[in-house]
Scaffold this active site. Structure first.
Site, PDB file in Angstrom:
ATOM      1  N   CYS A  96      -4.734  32.356  36.294  1.00 55.39           N
ATOM      2  CA  CYS A  96      -3.513  31.540  36.321  1.00 55.39           C
ATOM      3  C   CYS A  96      -3.699  30.294  35.443  1.00 55.39           C
ATOM      4  CB  CYS A  96      -3.169  31.204  37.765  1.00 55.39           C
ATOM      5  SG  CYS A  96      -1.457  30.712  37.993  1.00 55.39           S
TER       6      CYS A  96
ATOM      7  N   HIS B 240      -3.662  36.550  40.926  1.00 55.06           N
ATOM      8  CA  HIS B 240      -4.777  35.910  41.633  1.00 55.06           C
ATOM      9  C   HIS B 240      -5.609  36.919  42.421  1.00 55.06           C
ATOM     10  CE1 HIS B 240      -3.683  31.578  41.233  1.00 55.06           C
ATOM     11  NE2 HIS B 240      -2.470  32.054  41.057  1.00 55.06           N
TER      12      HIS B 240
ATOM     13  N   GLU C 116      -8.457  36.467  43.699  1.00 54.49           N
ATOM     14  CA  GLU C 116      -9.163  35.771  44.786  1.00 54.49           C
ATOM     15  C   GLU C 116      -8.292  35.606  46.035  1.00 54.49           C
ATOM     16  OE1 GLU C 116      -7.735  34.268  42.321  1.00 54.49           O
ATOM     17  OE2 GLU C 116      -6.883  32.382  43.025  1.00 54.49           O
TER      18      GLU C 116
END
Lengths: 82, 219
Positions: free
Chosen positions: B89, B195, B197
């Site tokens: 990002c 994302h 994560e």
């Protein structure tokens, strides 16, 4: 000597400018239907201490190329004031 | 593989990345302050993560100021030596601004911030469900650069639907050629808008993010 420099940074002409598009919609809602297009960029002013106007302009060029504008998406124009 | 997570002023996914790597994936993670420079504890087999967020308030352009922070000078050096770097990002935006990856991330075409689950896939892989959250995710580069990226297999992920069909209908931001993520020519620097994560924990009922780390060889 201190030189006042104004830099215009604009999105490249071929790129979609969503911010400009949103403002165009707003202007048309205002009744300003004659507005055909809006593009939004940045206006940056620099005060540069330099020995000469040419050197001040050179510094502004370097600032624009290295940080103030990204050539992949923007172009810039430098204007010396005074 | 050891991981470093860079913390810029305005990063907001740094702890998510730390938690995902350390708790969900059992990795050693070292947090790296943007004003420090030392990457001496890492070898080129390790991975530096540039996390999501709004580094330096997105002032001027997303990622434009972060690129000049002391730690980024070390990260650029690390990447040029062959060290692995993943930008997610805002991290992707920083990598483009710093010249480690080509192109740029523009304001979403529909002018809105998007926060959603999307599907992405590699050329031949299965669709993966990964969250996105960005206002400036419209990847753009000139055609000759895009052709080069595709010819060299540098496009790592494209937006698709749950069945793996790639198309503009499933592209959340207007990115050119539906590109969600790319890598550099050497294959050691990766940038992506989604994302991973945020999708590594069974408690969140989505662990597709782990597969992203696998695919990129970062697990």
């Amino acid at each position: 000597m201190t030189y006042n420099i104004q830099i215009k940074v604009m999105p490249l002409k071929d790129l979609l400018d969503p911010q400009g598009k949103a403002v165009l919609g707003g202007l048309q809602n205002l009744g300003l239907t004659g507005v055909a297009d809006v593009r939004i960029g940045k206006h940056i002013t620099l005060q540069i201490d330099a020995e000469s106007k040419e050197y001040a302009k050179q510094i502004a060029e370097e600032a624009s190329k290295k940080l103030l504008a990204n050539p992949v998406m923007e172009f810039f124009e430098i204007e010396m004031v005074d | 593989m050891k991981y470093g997570v860079v913390v810029f002023p305005g990063s907001n996914c740094d702890r998510d990345a730390q938690y995902a790597l350390a708790e969900d994936m059992g990795k050693e993670v070292i947090m790296l302050w943007h004003k420090d420079k030392d990457l001496g504890m890492f070898t080129t087999d390790d991975c530096i993560i540039l996390p999501g967020g709004f580094s330096y308030g997105d002032y001027l352009r997303c990622g434009a100021i972060a690129r000049f922070s002391p730690m980024m000078q070390s990260v650029i050096e690390f990447a040029n030596k062959g060290g692995k770097v993943l930008g997610v990002c805002n991290g992707f935006q920083i990598l483009c601004e710093s010249g480690l990856l080509p192109g740029v991330l523009l304001n979403n075409a529909h002018q809105q911030f998007v926060c959603n689950n999307v599907f992405i896939k590699t050329n031949n892989g299965e669709p993966l469900k990964i969250p996105i959250a960005h206002g400036d995710g419209r990847f753009f580069a000139e055609d000759h650069i895009l052709d080069e990226l595709e010819a060299n297999n540098q496009v790592i992920f494209k937006y698709c639907d749950a069945l793996g069909n790639i198309g503009t209908a499933f592209n959340p931001n207007g990115a050119v050629r539906n590109i969600a993520g790319i890598k550099n020519k050497n294959g050691n620097v990766f940038g992506m808008m989604p994302h991973p994560e945020r999708a590594t924990s069974a408690a969140l009922s989505n662990t597709d993010g782990k597969k992203v780390f696998d695919i990129l060889g970062l697990n």
